[in-house]
Design a protein around this motif. Sequence first.
Motif, PDB file in Angstrom:
ATOM      1  N   LYS A  69       0.835  -1.207   0.000  1.00 57.84           N
ATOM      2  CA  LYS A  69       0.000   0.000   0.000  1.00 57.84           C
ATOM      3  C   LYS A  69       0.869   1.256   0.000  1.00 57.84           C
ATOM      4  O   LYS A  69       0.518   2.263  -0.614  1.00 57.84           O
ATOM      5  CB  LYS A  69      -0.917  -0.024   1.222  1.00 57.84           C
ATOM      6  CG  LYS A  69      -1.991   1.030   1.203  1.00 57.84           C
ATOM      7  CD  LYS A  69      -2.940   0.865   2.377  1.00 57.84           C
ATOM      8  CE  LYS A  69      -4.025   1.914   2.321  1.00 57.84           C
ATOM      9  NZ  LYS A  69      -4.949   1.811   3.451  1.00 57.84           N
ATOM     10  N   GLN A  70       2.027   1.188   0.671  1.00 58.98           N
ATOM     11  CA  GLN A  70       2.957   2.318   0.716  1.00 58.98           C
ATOM     12  C   GLN A  70       3.826   2.395  -0.546  1.00 58.98           C
ATOM     13  O   GLN A  70       4.691   3.263  -0.642  1.00 58.98           O
ATOM     14  CB  GLN A  70       3.858   2.196   1.957  1.00 58.98           C
ATOM     15  CG  GLN A  70       3.104   2.362   3.253  1.00 58.98           C
ATOM     16  CD  GLN A  70       3.941   1.968   4.469  1.00 58.98           C
ATOM     17  OE1 GLN A  70       4.822   1.129   4.406  1.00 58.98           O
ATOM     18  NE2 GLN A  70       3.645   2.577   5.599  1.00 58.98           N
ATOM     19  N   GLU A  71       3.596   1.479  -1.476  1.00 60.32           N
ATOM     20  CA  GLU A  71       4.292   1.415  -2.768  1.00 60.32           C
ATOM     21  C   GLU A  71       5.784   1.110  -2.637  1.00 60.32           C
ATOM     22  O   GLU A  71       6.580   1.468  -3.496  1.00 60.32           O
ATOM     23  CB  GLU A  71       4.042   2.685  -3.585  1.00 60.32           C
ATOM     24  CG  GLU A  71       2.571   2.889  -3.894  1.00 60.32           C
ATOM     25  CD  GLU A  71       2.286   4.125  -4.720  1.00 60.32           C
ATOM     26  OE1 GLU A  71       3.223   4.919  -4.984  1.00 60.32           O
ATOM     27  OE2 GLU A  71       1.122   4.299  -5.106  1.00 60.32           O
ATOM     28  N   LEU A  72       6.152   0.432  -1.551  1.00 60.85           N
ATOM     29  CA  LEU A  72       7.540   0.004  -1.371  1.00 60.85           C
ATOM     30  C   LEU A  72       7.761  -1.368  -1.988  1.00 60.85           C
ATOM     31  O   LEU A  72       8.882  -1.734  -2.339  1.00 60.85           O
ATOM     32  CB  LEU A  72       7.899  -0.050   0.116  1.00 60.85           C
ATOM     33  CG  LEU A  72       7.751   1.259   0.881  1.00 60.85           C
ATOM     34  CD1 LEU A  72       8.064   1.056   2.346  1.00 60.85           C
ATOM     35  CD2 LEU A  72       8.642   2.322   0.286  1.00 60.85           C
ATOM     36  N   VAL A  73       6.672  -2.112  -2.136  1.00 59.96           N
ATOM     37  CA  VAL A  73       6.712  -3.482  -2.611  1.00 59.96           C
ATOM     38  C   VAL A  73       5.633  -3.657  -3.670  1.00 59.96           C
ATOM     39  O   VAL A  73       4.568  -3.051  -3.578  1.00 59.96           O
ATOM     40  CB  VAL A  73       6.450  -4.444  -1.420  1.00 59.96           C
ATOM     41  CG1 VAL A  73       6.168  -5.847  -1.872  1.00 59.96           C
ATOM     42  CG2 VAL A  73       7.610  -4.409  -0.442  1.00 59.96           C
ATOM     43  N   THR A  74       5.930  -4.465  -4.676  1.00 60.45           N
ATOM     44  CA  THR A  74       4.907  -4.845  -5.650  1.00 60.45           C
ATOM     45  C   THR A  74       4.706  -6.352  -5.538  1.00 60.45           C
ATOM     46  O   THR A  74       5.587  -7.075  -5.072  1.00 60.45           O
ATOM     47  CB  THR A  74       5.312  -4.475  -7.096  1.00 60.45           C
ATOM     48  OG1 THR A  74       6.530  -5.153  -7.423  1.00 60.45           O
ATOM     49  CG2 THR A  74       5.502  -2.979  -7.252  1.00 60.45           C
ATOM     50  N   VAL A 103       8.218  -8.200  -4.237  1.00 59.37           N
ATOM     51  CA  VAL A 103       9.563  -7.705  -4.518  1.00 59.37           C
ATOM     52  C   VAL A 103       9.577  -6.201  -4.307  1.00 59.37           C
ATOM     53  O   VAL A 103       8.540  -5.530  -4.428  1.00 59.37           O
ATOM     54  CB  VAL A 103       9.996  -8.082  -5.965  1.00 59.37           C
ATOM     55  CG1 VAL A 103       9.185  -7.319  -7.012  1.00 59.37           C
ATOM     56  CG2 VAL A 103      11.487  -7.900  -6.165  1.00 59.37           C
ATOM     57  N   LEU A 104      10.743  -5.668  -3.967  1.00 53.34           N
ATOM     58  CA  LEU A 104      10.872  -4.220  -3.776  1.00 53.34           C
ATOM     59  C   LEU A 104      10.576  -3.484  -5.074  1.00 53.34           C
ATOM     60  O   LEU A 104      11.016  -3.897  -6.146  1.00 53.34           O
ATOM     61  CB  LEU A 104      12.293  -3.858  -3.351  1.00 53.34           C
ATOM     62  CG  LEU A 104      12.732  -4.181  -1.935  1.00 53.34           C
ATOM     63  CD1 LEU A 104      14.186  -3.763  -1.736  1.00 53.34           C
ATOM     64  CD2 LEU A 104      11.850  -3.496  -0.915  1.00 53.34           C
ATOM     65  N   SER A 105       9.865  -2.382  -4.970  1.00 55.12           N
ATOM     66  CA  SER A 105       9.714  -1.473  -6.102  1.00 55.12           C
ATOM     67  C   SER A 105      11.003  -0.644  -6.177  1.00 55.12           C
ATOM     68  O   SER A 105      11.840  -0.706  -5.277  1.00 55.12           O
ATOM     69  CB  SER A 105       8.513  -0.550  -5.878  1.00 55.12           C
ATOM     70  OG  SER A 105       8.751   0.284  -4.760  1.00 55.12           O
ATOM     71  N   GLU A 106      11.142   0.131  -7.222  1.00 54.82           N
ATOM     72  CA  GLU A 106      12.319   1.001  -7.328  1.00 54.82           C
ATOM     73  C   GLU A 106      12.358   1.974  -6.142  1.00 54.82           C
ATOM     74  O   GLU A 106      13.392   2.186  -5.514  1.00 54.82           O
ATOM     75  CB  GLU A 106      12.274   1.772  -8.652  1.00 54.82           C
ATOM     76  CG  GLU A 106      13.557   2.497  -8.973  1.00 54.82           C
ATOM     77  CD  GLU A 106      13.524   3.153 -10.359  1.00 54.82           C
ATOM     78  OE1 GLU A 106      14.067   4.270 -10.462  1.00 54.82           O
ATOM     79  OE2 GLU A 106      12.974   2.557 -11.294  1.00 54.82           O
ATOM     80  N   TYR A 107      11.195   2.535  -5.829  1.00 59.98           N
ATOM     81  CA  TYR A 107      11.066   3.434  -4.686  1.00 59.98           C
ATOM     82  C   TYR A 107      11.400   2.696  -3.386  1.00 59.98           C
ATOM     83  O   TYR A 107      12.095   3.215  -2.520  1.00 59.98           O
ATOM     84  CB  TYR A 107       9.639   3.994  -4.654  1.00 59.98           C
ATOM     85  CG  TYR A 107       9.285   4.799  -3.429  1.00 59.98           C
ATOM     86  CD1 TYR A 107       9.968   5.968  -3.113  1.00 59.98           C
ATOM     87  CD2 TYR A 107       8.251   4.403  -2.585  1.00 59.98           C
ATOM     88  CE1 TYR A 107       9.633   6.714  -1.985  1.00 59.98           C
ATOM     89  CE2 TYR A 107       7.908   5.135  -1.459  1.00 59.98           C
ATOM     90  CZ  TYR A 107       8.612   6.288  -1.163  1.00 59.98           C
ATOM     91  OH  TYR A 107       8.288   7.025  -0.058  1.00 59.98           O
ATOM     92  N   GLY A 108      10.922   1.464  -3.256  1.00 67.16           N
ATOM     93  CA  GLY A 108      11.185   0.649  -2.079  1.00 67.16           C
ATOM     94  C   GLY A 108      12.666   0.357  -1.905  1.00 67.16           C
ATOM     95  O   GLY A 108      13.187   0.368  -0.785  1.00 67.16           O
ATOM     96  N   PHE A 109      13.347   0.114  -3.027  1.00 68.94           N
ATOM     97  CA  PHE A 109      14.779  -0.157  -2.958  1.00 68.94           C
ATOM     98  C   PHE A 109      15.543   1.081  -2.477  1.00 68.94           C
ATOM     99  O   PHE A 109      16.417   0.990  -1.630  1.00 68.94           O
ATOM    100  CB  PHE A 109      15.306  -0.617  -4.323  1.00 68.94           C
ATOM    101  CG  PHE A 109      16.769  -0.967  -4.295  1.00 68.94           C
ATOM    102  CD1 PHE A 109      17.228  -2.084  -3.622  1.00 68.94           C
ATOM    103  CD2 PHE A 109      17.692  -0.164  -4.947  1.00 68.94           C
ATOM    104  CE1 PHE A 109      18.578  -2.406  -3.591  1.00 68.94           C
ATOM    105  CE2 PHE A 109      19.049  -0.477  -4.920  1.00 68.94           C
ATOM    106  CZ  PHE A 109      19.490  -1.601  -4.240  1.00 68.94           C
ATOM    107  N   GLU A 110      15.189   2.246  -3.021  1.00 67.22           N
ATOM    108  CA  GLU A 110      15.831   3.503  -2.594  1.00 67.22           C
ATOM    109  C   GLU A 110      15.593   3.743  -1.100  1.00 67.22           C
ATOM    110  O   GLU A 110      16.512   4.096  -0.357  1.00 67.22           O
ATOM    111  CB  GLU A 110      15.282   4.686  -3.392  1.00 67.22           C
ATOM    112  CG  GLU A 110      15.719   4.715  -4.841  1.00 67.22           C
ATOM    113  CD  GLU A 110      15.010   5.802  -5.644  1.00 67.22           C
ATOM    114  OE1 GLU A 110      14.504   6.775  -5.032  1.00 67.22           O
ATOM    115  OE2 GLU A 110      14.972   5.682  -6.882  1.00 67.22           O
ATOM    116  N   LEU A 111      14.363   3.528  -0.664  1.00 71.70           N
ATOM    117  CA  LEU A 111      14.034   3.735   0.740  1.00 71.70           C
ATOM    118  C   LEU A 111      14.761   2.716   1.621  1.00 71.70           C
ATOM    119  O   LEU A 111      15.249   3.058   2.695  1.00 71.70           O
ATOM    120  CB  LEU A 111      12.518   3.642   0.952  1.00 71.70           C
ATOM    121  CG  LEU A 111      12.070   4.245   2.266  1.00 71.70           C
ATOM    122  CD1 LEU A 111      11.973   5.765   2.137  1.00 71.70           C
ATOM    123  CD2 LEU A 111      10.735   3.680   2.676  1.00 71.70           C
TER     124      LEU A 111
END
Length: 115
Positions: free
Chosen positions: A59-64, A79-87
């Motif tokens: 929901k926080q868009e850190l994971v898809t 899996v981590l999203s691109e945003y999730g990986f950066e965070l």
Amino acid sequence: MGNLLNSLSTELRRGTLTLAVLSQLRTPQYGYSLVQLLEGAGISIEQSTLYPLLRRLEKQELVTSSWDTSESRPRKYYVLSEYGFELFLQLKKEWIENSKELYSLLKGGEVDEFN
């Protein structure tokens, strides 16, 4: 003291579980494989804790997530999203810095415990 210790210990673990889960989602994992990876590293997590955490991270868009239906039993992979990986990288850096600072505070005066 036992109840208070359990309560404070749970509070400490809550923040670390998120970081632990994010660290293992650099490659796609389904729930059970994630539990196995974490337990292999000495971190126990109940599925009743894991799945709500995964839904929150999504929901926080850190994971898809995506379903793999190629086998007889469909599995939902996370899996981590691109945003999730950066965070994750930022949280990892912050965790390491905080751990060093806390370790420095804790070892002062208790030499025997931290050799």
